[in-house]
Scaffold this motif. Sequence first.
Motif, mmCIF file in Angstrom:
data_model
loop_
_atom_site.group_PDB
_atom_site.id
_atom_site.type_symbol
_atom_site.label_atom_id
_atom_site.label_comp_id
_atom_site.label_asym_id
_atom_site.label_seq_id
_atom_site.Cartn_x
_atom_site.Cartn_y
_atom_site.Cartn_z
ATOM 1 N N PHE A 172 -6.381 3.128 -1.369
ATOM 2 C CA PHE A 172 -5.008 3.403 -1.806
ATOM 3 C C PHE A 172 -4.063 3.729 -0.650
ATOM 4 O O PHE A 172 -2.901 3.324 -0.673
ATOM 5 C CB PHE A 172 -4.988 4.566 -2.799
ATOM 6 C CG PHE A 172 -5.415 4.202 -4.188
ATOM 7 C CD1 PHE A 172 -4.903 3.099 -4.831
ATOM 8 C CD2 PHE A 172 -6.340 4.973 -4.858
ATOM 9 C CE1 PHE A 172 -5.294 2.757 -6.109
ATOM 10 C CE2 PHE A 172 -6.748 4.654 -6.140
ATOM 11 C CZ PHE A 172 -6.227 3.532 -6.773
ATOM 12 N N PHE A 173 -4.539 4.444 0.375
ATOM 13 C CA PHE A 173 -3.622 5.032 1.349
ATOM 14 C C PHE A 173 -3.736 4.466 2.768
ATOM 15 O O PHE A 173 -2.877 4.727 3.594
ATOM 16 C CB PHE A 173 -3.810 6.553 1.400
ATOM 17 C CG PHE A 173 -3.497 7.230 0.104
ATOM 18 C CD1 PHE A 173 -2.188 7.508 -0.254
ATOM 19 C CD2 PHE A 173 -4.508 7.563 -0.773
ATOM 20 C CE1 PHE A 173 -1.893 8.125 -1.449
ATOM 21 C CE2 PHE A 173 -4.228 8.192 -1.988
ATOM 22 C CZ PHE A 173 -2.913 8.468 -2.330
ATOM 23 N N ARG A 174 -4.772 3.747 3.082
ATOM 24 C CA ARG A 174 -4.940 3.251 4.439
ATOM 25 C C ARG A 174 -4.972 1.721 4.529
ATOM 26 O O ARG A 174 -4.631 1.156 5.559
ATOM 27 C CB ARG A 174 -6.235 3.805 5.048
ATOM 28 C CG ARG A 174 -6.268 5.323 5.170
ATOM 29 C CD ARG A 174 -5.252 5.823 6.184
ATOM 30 N NE ARG A 174 -5.307 7.278 6.307
ATOM 31 C CZ ARG A 174 -4.534 8.113 5.624
ATOM 32 N NH1 ARG A 174 -3.647 7.629 4.760
ATOM 33 N NH2 ARG A 174 -4.627 9.420 5.798
ATOM 34 N N ARG A 175 -5.380 1.084 3.469
ATOM 35 C CA ARG A 175 -5.585 -0.363 3.519
ATOM 36 C C ARG A 175 -4.360 -1.114 3.014
ATOM 37 O O ARG A 175 -3.687 -0.674 2.082
ATOM 38 C CB ARG A 175 -6.807 -0.739 2.666
ATOM 39 C CG ARG A 175 -7.395 -2.103 2.996
ATOM 40 C CD ARG A 175 -8.716 -2.276 2.281
ATOM 41 N NE ARG A 175 -9.710 -1.304 2.714
ATOM 42 C CZ ARG A 175 -10.435 -1.419 3.814
ATOM 43 N NH1 ARG A 175 -10.265 -2.475 4.609
ATOM 44 N NH2 ARG A 175 -11.319 -0.501 4.132
ATOM 45 N N LYS A 176 -4.062 -2.234 3.653
ATOM 46 C CA LYS A 176 -3.002 -3.128 3.182
ATOM 47 C C LYS A 176 -3.664 -4.336 2.536
ATOM 48 O O LYS A 176 -4.522 -4.975 3.142
ATOM 49 C CB LYS A 176 -2.092 -3.568 4.325
ATOM 50 C CG LYS A 176 -1.234 -2.449 4.893
ATOM 51 C CD LYS A 176 -0.209 -2.997 5.872
ATOM 52 C CE LYS A 176 0.664 -1.877 6.434
ATOM 53 N NZ LYS A 176 1.465 -1.214 5.390
ATOM 54 N N LEU A 177 -3.257 -4.637 1.308
ATOM 55 C CA LEU A 177 -3.823 -5.776 0.595
ATOM 56 C C LEU A 177 -2.894 -6.972 0.722
ATOM 57 O O LEU A 177 -1.709 -6.899 0.350
ATOM 58 C CB LEU A 177 -4.026 -5.440 -0.888
ATOM 59 C CG LEU A 177 -5.015 -4.326 -1.240
ATOM 60 C CD1 LEU A 177 -5.226 -4.277 -2.755
ATOM 61 C CD2 LEU A 177 -6.335 -4.497 -0.523
ATOM 62 N N ALA A 178 -3.423 -8.073 1.234
ATOM 63 C CA ALA A 178 -2.627 -9.300 1.352
ATOM 64 C C ALA A 178 -2.238 -9.835 -0.022
ATOM 65 O O ALA A 178 -1.298 -10.629 -0.145
ATOM 66 C CB ALA A 178 -3.422 -10.354 2.126
ATOM 67 N N ASN A 179 -2.925 -9.392 -1.067
ATOM 68 C CA ASN A 179 -2.656 -9.858 -2.429
ATOM 69 C C ASN A 179 -1.331 -9.328 -2.973
ATOM 70 O O ASN A 179 -0.772 -9.907 -3.910
ATOM 71 C CB ASN A 179 -3.777 -9.401 -3.368
ATOM 72 C CG ASN A 179 -5.156 -9.661 -2.824
ATOM 73 O OD1 ASN A 179 -5.578 -8.975 -1.896
ATOM 74 N ND2 ASN A 179 -5.880 -10.625 -3.384
ATOM 75 N N ILE A 180 -0.843 -8.224 -2.399
ATOM 76 C CA ILE A 180 0.371 -7.580 -2.925
ATOM 77 C C ILE A 180 1.619 -8.209 -2.321
ATOM 78 O O ILE A 180 1.757 -8.301 -1.101
ATOM 79 C CB ILE A 180 0.346 -6.069 -2.635
ATOM 80 C CG1 ILE A 180 -0.791 -5.404 -3.414
ATOM 81 C CG2 ILE A 180 1.680 -5.424 -2.988
ATOM 82 C CD1 ILE A 180 -0.939 -3.921 -3.132
ATOM 83 N N GLN A 181 2.525 -8.639 -3.173
ATOM 84 C CA GLN A 181 3.807 -9.195 -2.751
ATOM 85 C C GLN A 181 4.904 -8.165 -3.041
ATOM 86 O O GLN A 181 5.455 -8.126 -4.142
ATOM 87 C CB GLN A 181 4.091 -10.506 -3.486
ATOM 88 C CG GLN A 181 3.097 -11.613 -3.196
ATOM 89 C CD GLN A 181 3.398 -12.897 -3.960
ATOM 90 O OE1 GLN A 181 4.360 -12.979 -4.728
ATOM 91 N NE2 GLN A 181 2.568 -13.907 -3.758
ATOM 92 N N LEU A 182 5.185 -7.321 -2.064
ATOM 93 C CA LEU A 182 6.250 -6.334 -2.234
ATOM 94 C C LEU A 182 7.607 -7.020 -2.155
ATOM 95 O O LEU A 182 7.755 -8.042 -1.478
ATOM 96 C CB LEU A 182 6.138 -5.252 -1.162
ATOM 97 C CG LEU A 182 4.945 -4.300 -1.310
ATOM 98 C CD1 LEU A 182 4.776 -3.460 -0.056
ATOM 99 C CD2 LEU A 182 5.106 -3.402 -2.528
ATOM 100 N N PRO A 183 8.614 -6.484 -2.847
ATOM 101 C CA PRO A 183 9.922 -7.141 -2.856
ATOM 102 C C PRO A 183 10.558 -7.163 -1.470
ATOM 103 O O PRO A 183 10.421 -6.213 -0.695
ATOM 104 C CB PRO A 183 10.742 -6.295 -3.830
ATOM 105 C CG PRO A 183 10.061 -4.966 -3.843
ATOM 106 C CD PRO A 183 8.611 -5.244 -3.643
#
Length: 433
Positions: free
Chosen positions: A238-249
């Motif tokens: 939740f707090f350290r990893r960045k997921l390439a699956n997430i498309q933030l606006p």
Amino acid sequence: MPVRKLLRRTLRKLFNILPQKRRFAVYRNFVECNPAPNERLVLKIADTKEELEACFTLLHDAYVGSGFMTPDPSGMRVTIYHALPTTTTLCAKYDGQVVGTLSLIRESVLGFPLQRIFDLTAVREEKGNIAEVSALAVHRKFRHTGGSILFPLMKFMYDYCHTFFDTRHIVIAVNPGHIEMYESLLFFQRLTQNVVENYDFVNGAPAVGATLDLRAADAIFERHYGSKPPKRNLHAFFFRRKLANIQLPQRRFYTTNDPVLTPELLDHFFNVRTNVFAELSDRKKCLMHTIYDLPAYQAVLPAVEESGQDDSGRRHRHRHRRFSVRCPAKFVIPSADGVASKISLEIIQLSRYGFLAHALVSVPIGVWGEITIQLGPAETSQIKVAASRVSEGGIYGFRLGEPDLIWRKFVNALYSGSTHADLENATRFMTDR
């Protein structure tokens, strides 16, 4: 099968006898969070008619299956809170199909669904913005896959609330049978120990209210998950990893909402496909007119009789036309000895002729200076301003001198645009005001 059911029921009863602390530890030992989800999974804001319809359909089927609503002729679960520009619906798509959804509801003139039955006074006293997590559903094909959809969707929710939605506290109302999952795995705390036996928002089912302070969550998750292996370490997930699956606006400006409902979409979901607008009380119809006061929206909102247009509508209009933002700024005040004072501010709300800002140090009232405001990653405004009032918590109200082009472009787009995409082309909303 009868023997297997009996065995499961017996084991569940024995498990429930364990002290709560032991039960929660067992729950956490069964966590599975894939630190690198399949690239076929995409998490994004639902912003098209097709995505929103798929979210509302998935939610309808899940709620009907759980007894939380009776079947609707539209085959969708759509509420008035979905119609608000301060609500954002997130979706998880697998191979292009929506398989998970939840909605984040920021406070508005309509409040939150759960505040009708739960007291939020203690949460409000902690300061910081509140958002209700509502309308959560996962496709039945993925409900027993070890959180392969639920945890990435929750991760998206955490990232979005912290980075984009300017939220400190999230609140939920869940069925009593599910509350221990939120308490043990995600560290929600109950608003009250009592169970509300009849929550009308979910067809009279019982509900438990709970809250999580996102500002404290990082340390709590680290304490309980920090030493676990990657596939069980929800803290790192939740707090350290960045997921390439997430498309933030992608935002041109530092606003805190992502409205997606055009007048056409509003009409489609709340007039054509459902009767949500037609079934509103006169008061809520008036409030919807104050929220959406552009002519194109007025045409699709439910009609309000002149007798229903009272002073409360005008008061709420005044409140609504202040826009929530998170813009860093530097206020420079000249002095007689030539040594200027520099004060860091965070602008949290603005209107055409002023703004509210938070300051960690005292700001002199009535003294004019120059402020440099970072309205977006590549948009900077410089204006003469003066603090006109101060309220609890170091929140100052400022009045403007003559606004510059960047400020006018931004504010006019906020007043005249309809969705967050309109801010990308803010220049077309320029006026002489």
